[in-house]
Design an enzyme around this catalytic site. Structure first.
Site, PDB file in Angstrom:
ATOM      1  N   SER A  51       5.089  13.537   8.839  1.00  0.00           N
ATOM      2  CA  SER A  51       4.535  14.316   7.629  1.00  0.00           C
ATOM      3  C   SER A  51       2.991  13.943   7.794  1.00  0.00           C
ATOM      4  O   SER A  51       2.590  13.249   8.443  1.00  0.00           O
ATOM      5  CB  SER A  51       5.082  13.902   6.329  1.00  0.00           C
TER       6      SER A  51
ATOM      7  N   GLU B  30      -0.809  14.529   5.898  1.00  0.00           N
ATOM      8  CA  GLU B  30      -1.650  14.677   4.791  1.00  0.00           C
ATOM      9  C   GLU B  30      -2.920  15.493   4.954  1.00  0.00           C
ATOM     10  O   GLU B  30      -3.606  15.337   5.914  1.00  0.00           O
ATOM     11  CB  GLU B  30      -2.065  13.286   4.336  1.00  0.00           C
TER      12      GLU B  30
ATOM     13  N   ASP C  66      -9.379   6.849  -7.362  1.00  0.00           N
ATOM     14  CA  ASP C  66     -10.631   6.167  -7.242  1.00  0.00           C
ATOM     15  C   ASP C  66     -11.505   6.737  -8.218  1.00  0.00           C
ATOM     16  O   ASP C  66     -11.310   7.701  -8.893  1.00  0.00           O
ATOM     17  CB  ASP C  66     -11.249   6.450  -5.867  1.00  0.00           C
TER      18      ASP C  66
ATOM     19  N   PHE D   2     -14.298   4.246   6.531  1.00  0.00           N
ATOM     20  CA  PHE D   2     -13.063   3.955   5.798  1.00  0.00           C
ATOM     21  C   PHE D   2     -12.617   2.597   5.813  1.00  0.00           C
ATOM     22  O   PHE D   2     -11.936   2.074   4.785  1.00  0.00           O
ATOM     23  CB  PHE D   2     -12.170   4.830   6.616  1.00  0.00           C
TER      24      PHE D   2
ATOM     25  N   HIS E 194       3.947   9.040   8.455  1.00  0.00           N
ATOM     26  CA  HIS E 194       2.697   9.636   7.628  1.00  0.00           C
ATOM     27  C   HIS E 194       1.513   9.685   8.289  1.00  0.00           C
ATOM     28  O   HIS E 194       0.930   8.802   8.255  1.00  0.00           O
ATOM     29  CB  HIS E 194       2.722   9.406   6.149  1.00  0.00           C
TER      30      HIS E 194
END
Length: 290
Positions: free
Chosen positions: A15, A17, A109, A219, A269
């Site tokens: 999958s 995102e 966030d 990140f 994912h």
């Protein structure tokens, strides 16, 4: 299609995102990535929501567009920030009416410039509260949530973080997706600890192919993910060579995925950052080996 019914270790799904683009160029890039990755027949895709609920309308519109125009199952991210229960109920009703079956429930966030998360007046402070709200409202969504193999950056310990996850699952989550990680040992240890804690829903590993040195530095600072020393040294050596960086990132993620699949994960994912080449190469390589 309920995602919980697609997560199967004997037939794991891939999958992807995406996030709502901010510009016309970004939208063109996203549509190109969607077209490229649709050919890989993903089990589902998900669309993120900006900090403080800032992209909620765009997120919902993109989910509906993907589902209606491509036939791919699309999951909307829904965060606690910026909206009251009544506003969230309206979003849920719109998704339900459009036959969107899956939602990823997140605290979210804080908006840029805000040091700590603050709920909207009368809103939810924790994802578990929103999960409970959706279940009590009697919507028939399949609900996913987030989990953190290395612990959430705001929790004092991994045990404390696991207790928060247990509360979300007990409130009604059907599956969880991990934050990105670059060392599979963190994932396997996390799954073992989660099972001991009575968390029995599918735990889907989240993988981000490294394609940009500065980006991955940023990140990892934000989310607390660890880059293994050997990989960090390799990245340092090729940081000024974009092609070599992409090759290294794809190779590392492919090896990660091969081990994860060999040990029975229910799916993988991919955090695509709205780009297709790295993810396409990894999934193609994995399918060629299966």
């Amino acid at each position: 299609m309920k995602i919980r019914n697609r997560l199967n270790p004997s037939d794991p799904c891939f999958s992807f995102e995406f996030f709502p683009p901010r510009t016309d160029e970004g939208e063109a890039n996203l549509l190109k990535a969607l077209e490229d990755l649709a050919a890989l027949q993903p089990g589902f895709v998900s669309v993120t929501e900006g900090a403080g609920g800032s992209t909620r309308t765009k997120t919902v519109e993109l989910v509906l567009r993907i589902k209606q125009e491509t036939g791919i199952e699309a999951m909307a991210h829904l965060t606690c920030g910026g909206h009251t229960p009544a506003e969230l109920r309206a979003v849920l009703e719109r998704l339900s009416a459009a036959k969107v079956d899956n939602i990823l429930v997140l605290r979210g966030d804080p908006p840029k410039g805000q040091a700590a998360f603050e709920p909207a007046p009368g809103g939810f402070r924790y994802a578990a509260e929103m999960v409970r709200f959706i279940r009590e409202e009697d919507f028939n969504f399949c609900l996913g949530g987030a989990c953190y193999p290395e612990g959430h950056v705001e929790t004092p310990s991994r045990d404390d973080d696991l207790r928060h996850l247990k509360a979300k699952v007990d409130a009604g989550l059907d599956f969880v997706v991990t934050q990105l990680f670059f060392d599979n040992a963190f994932y396997f240890d996390f799954v073992e600890r989660a099972r001991r804690a009575g968390i029995n829903v599918p735990i889907v590993p989240g993988i981000m192919p490294i394609t940009n040195y500065e980006q991955i530095q940023r990140f990892t600072r934000l989310c607390g993910a660890t880059v293994p020393m050997r990989l960090a040294l390799q990245l340092e050596r090729v940081k000024d060579n974009p092609e070599a960086m992409a090759q290294l990132g794809v190779a590392h993620a492919t090896v990660q995925c091969m081990e994860l699949l060999s040990r029975g994960v229910p799916g993988i994912h991919f955090y695509t950052l709205n780009k297709s080449p790295a993810t396409r190469m990894i999934v193609s390589a994995l399918r060629a080996r299966s």
